[in-house]
Enzyme design. Structure first.
Site, PDB file in Angstrom:
ATOM      1  N   LYS A 113       0.817  -1.205   0.000  1.00 19.57           N
ATOM      2  CA  LYS A 113       0.000   0.000   0.000  1.00 19.57           C
ATOM      3  C   LYS A 113       0.861   1.269   0.000  1.00 19.57           C
ATOM      4  O   LYS A 113       0.432   2.309  -0.490  1.00 19.57           O
ATOM      5  CB  LYS A 113      -0.930   0.019   1.213  1.00 19.57           C
ATOM      6  CG  LYS A 113      -1.833  -1.203   1.373  1.00 19.57           C
ATOM      7  CD  LYS A 113      -2.824  -1.372   0.254  1.00 19.57           C
ATOM      8  CE  LYS A 113      -3.997  -2.294   0.588  1.00 19.57           C
ATOM      9  NZ  LYS A 113      -3.639  -3.712   0.747  1.00 19.57           N
TER      10      LYS A 113
HETATM   11  C1  LIG Z   1      -4.380  -4.870   0.389  1.00 15.66           C
HETATM   12  C2  LIG Z   1      -3.594  -6.114   0.334  1.00 15.66           C
HETATM   13  C3  LIG Z   1      -3.877  -7.117  -0.613  1.00 15.66           C
HETATM   14  C4  LIG Z   1      -5.038  -7.015  -1.564  1.00 15.66           C
HETATM   15  O1  LIG Z   1      -4.851  -6.001  -2.529  1.00 15.66           O
HETATM   16  P1  LIG Z   1      -6.092  -5.433  -3.363  1.00 15.66           P
HETATM   17  O2  LIG Z   1      -5.551  -4.329  -4.160  1.00 15.66           O
HETATM   18  O3  LIG Z   1      -7.103  -5.006  -2.362  1.00 15.66           O
HETATM   19  O4  LIG Z   1      -6.591  -6.573  -4.189  1.00 15.66           O
HETATM   20  C5  LIG Z   1      -3.043  -8.218  -0.658  1.00 15.66           C
HETATM   21  N1  LIG Z   1      -2.008  -8.351   0.213  1.00 15.66           N
HETATM   22  C6  LIG Z   1      -1.711  -7.418   1.126  1.00 15.66           C
HETATM   23  C7  LIG Z   1      -0.582  -7.636   2.058  1.00 15.66           C
HETATM   24  C8  LIG Z   1      -2.486  -6.265   1.228  1.00 15.66           C
HETATM   25  O5  LIG Z   1      -2.191  -5.335   2.143  1.00 15.66           O
END
Ligand SMILES: *Cc1c(COP(=O)(O)O)cnc(C)c1O
Length: 496
Positions: A113
């Site tokens: 993120k």
């Molecule tokens: C948010 C997240 C996901 C999922 O990603 P999306 O974009 O919501 O599909 C997968 N793994 C981790 C560690 C995340 O923080």
């Protein structure tokens, strides 16, 4: 380049508007009116450039109302070696002959993120200067664990912004919870909700369009925006790392120009894999896009049958950031696949809101099958993928990435596809110490997350991230908790 709402094609806005608003007034998501193309020559010329240069190139194609100087300032503010632990920003780790882990967790909060949420505050404040210069931006966030912390870290003490984060009280790891409850910054707050991520996300979406709250905001010269991947400003930075990864593989001589590479993405809200889809359709030679889910396998079933059905049990798994039954960004994909027909999207997503289920057309089903392959695995499958990858290659992955590893193995078994493959590695294993330890050792695991981290360091030889270990000495600031129905009151209280 203008942006349209998926639920009202007549609604057209600039990139700055799309980013400032976050979501369209009728509940649709903003999408670019066309996808810019990257030619093979341009891809070749990006090889050898820095991550920041690649980012500027991609962003300039989408954010045409930003000046080159503005874009450069945004990119150079976000992707620094103070915030990321290497100059490459994202890193590729080759494991075996044909698999590359795209490590997207070298930022300040140790999850992918950060790749978008370090940049978003710059994009949002630059956008707001253009579209709403006298208003304070109030960012509401629903998090399944990682978005919350990354957003808090990105927005803390950013002038002209305030942020409130809602996370599921029993739905995040010990480290994730500590990361959020100890957050510093005068303009941010955090609240637990007695519910799951979908409750948090629905609650936030509802508050965004609550006329009474909106009136109150207008009186105070404030406006809402979103740091979730419903905001276009979250998605566009994610396209960058796919372009960067492909061109890095070219640079390193791992692939020939034009060679097709598959991409596996552990998926929740469908943002990360959608970014890979966009990169592919801009001209990055990606093959299959493999959508990996945990036991909350609504997307696997959807890709198999064309029926999206959220009326099912919700499971709390060891990959909590993927514990999601309403994958918001699927709406953007379906808008593309149904020929950008806003009436069709209104119909399907109306059905989803009312009955929890919709079925796409035969034509869309065929297109989905052409582009995507879906699979899922449960907690045991993820644990054995962690153990096997560590045992065989000495490579340690977190439980989310492990879901992708397991699903990729199933894909190989089903298809024998010989193409090289990028696996999106979405979090540091140190965010989920207990699960990772339980997978790789029979020794008893201590309760304390920091003792767990030390144990993991001893067993793996990998240094734990400083940003996580430093949480040990931070005072807890946020202990509030509310039922989903009380979220709106939390928002009002924060506004003062
Ligand atoms: C948010 C997240 C996901 C999922 O990603 P999306 O974009 O919501 O599909 C997968 N793994 C981790 C560690 C995340 O923080």
């Amino acid at each position: 380049m203008n942006y349209r709402s998926t639920r009202n094609s007549a609604c057209q806005v600039t990139a700055a508007e799309a980013i400032t608003r976050g979501i369209s007034a009728e509940g649709g998501l903003f999408v670019p009116e066309s996808l810019p193309r990257i030619s093979p020559e341009e891809l070749a010329s990006l090889a050898g450039q820095s991550y920041q240069q690649k980012a500027e190139f991609v962003l300039s194609r989408f954010l045409t109302d930003f000046t080159p100087e503005e874009l450069r300032a945004c990119v150079n503010g976000a992707y620094t070696t103070e915030k990321f632990d290497s100059e490459e920003i994202s890193q590729l780790a080759k494991v075996g002959d044909q698999t590359y882990f795209l490590e997207l967790w070298h930022g300040p909060t140790c999850a992918f993120k950060d790749m978008a949420l370090q940049l978003l505050p710059y994009l949002l404040t630059t956008s707001a200067r253009k579209t709403a210069p006298d208003e304070e931006i109030v960012v509401l966030v629903a998090t399944s664990g990682d978005t919350g912390k990354a957003a808090l870290e990105g927005f803390k003490d950013v002038p002209g912004t305030r942020m409130l984060v809602f996370y599921p009280e029993n739905g995040v790891s010990a480290m994730q919870k500590l990361q959020m409850t100890t957050q510093q910054g005068e303009n941010v707050a955090v609240c637990a909700i007695q519910g799951n991520f979908d409750d948090a996300q629905s609650g936030v979406k509802k508050i965004f369009t609550d006329p009474q709250v909106l009136e109150e905001l207008a009186r105070r010269h404030q406006r809402f925006s979103s740091a979730n991947s419903i905001n276009w400003g979250r998605l566009v930075p994610q396209i960058v790392y796919y372009v960067a990864a492909y061109t890095s593989l070219m640079e390193q001589g791992e692939i020939q120009p034009g060679e097709e590479v598959n991409v596996v993405v552990p998926t929740g809200n469908f943002g990360n894999i959608l970014a890979a889809y966009y990169a592919k359709h801009m001209g990055v030679p990606f093959g299959k896009l493999i959508c990996a889910s945990n036991r909350n396998n609504v997307l696997t079933d959807f890709l198999d049958t064309g029926i999206y059905d959220r009326n099912r049990e919700f499971y709390a798994t060891t990959s909590p950031s993927m514990d999601i039954l309403i994958s918001s960004n699927l709406e953007r994909l379906l808008y593309e696949l149904c020929g950008r027909d806003d009436a069709v999207i209104r119909e399907w997503f109306g059905q989803l809101a009312e009955e929890g289920v919709y079925e796409v057309s035969e034509e869309v089903k065929e297109k989905l099958a052409d582009e995507f392959w879906g699979g899922f695995c449960d907690d045991e499958g993820a644990a054995s993928a962690i153990a096997e990858t560590f045992g065989e290659y000495g490579y340690l992955c977190d439980p989310h990435t492990a879901v992708a590893v397991q699903v990729y193995e199933d894909y190989l078994e089903a298809t024998e596809d010989p193409r090289k493959t990028i696996i999106a590695s979405t979090a540091s294993p140190y965010k989920f110490n207990d699960t990772v330890l339980a997978a790789i050792t029979d020794e008893p695991v201590p309760e304390d997350p920091f003792a767990q981290a030390e144990m993991l360091a001893r067993l793996s030889g990998l240094t734990p991230p400083d940003s996580l270990m430093a949480l040990k000495d931070r005072p807890v600031r946020f202990t509030g908790s509310t039922a989903p129905a009380g979220m709106v009151d939390q928002v009002k209280a924060m506004l003062g």
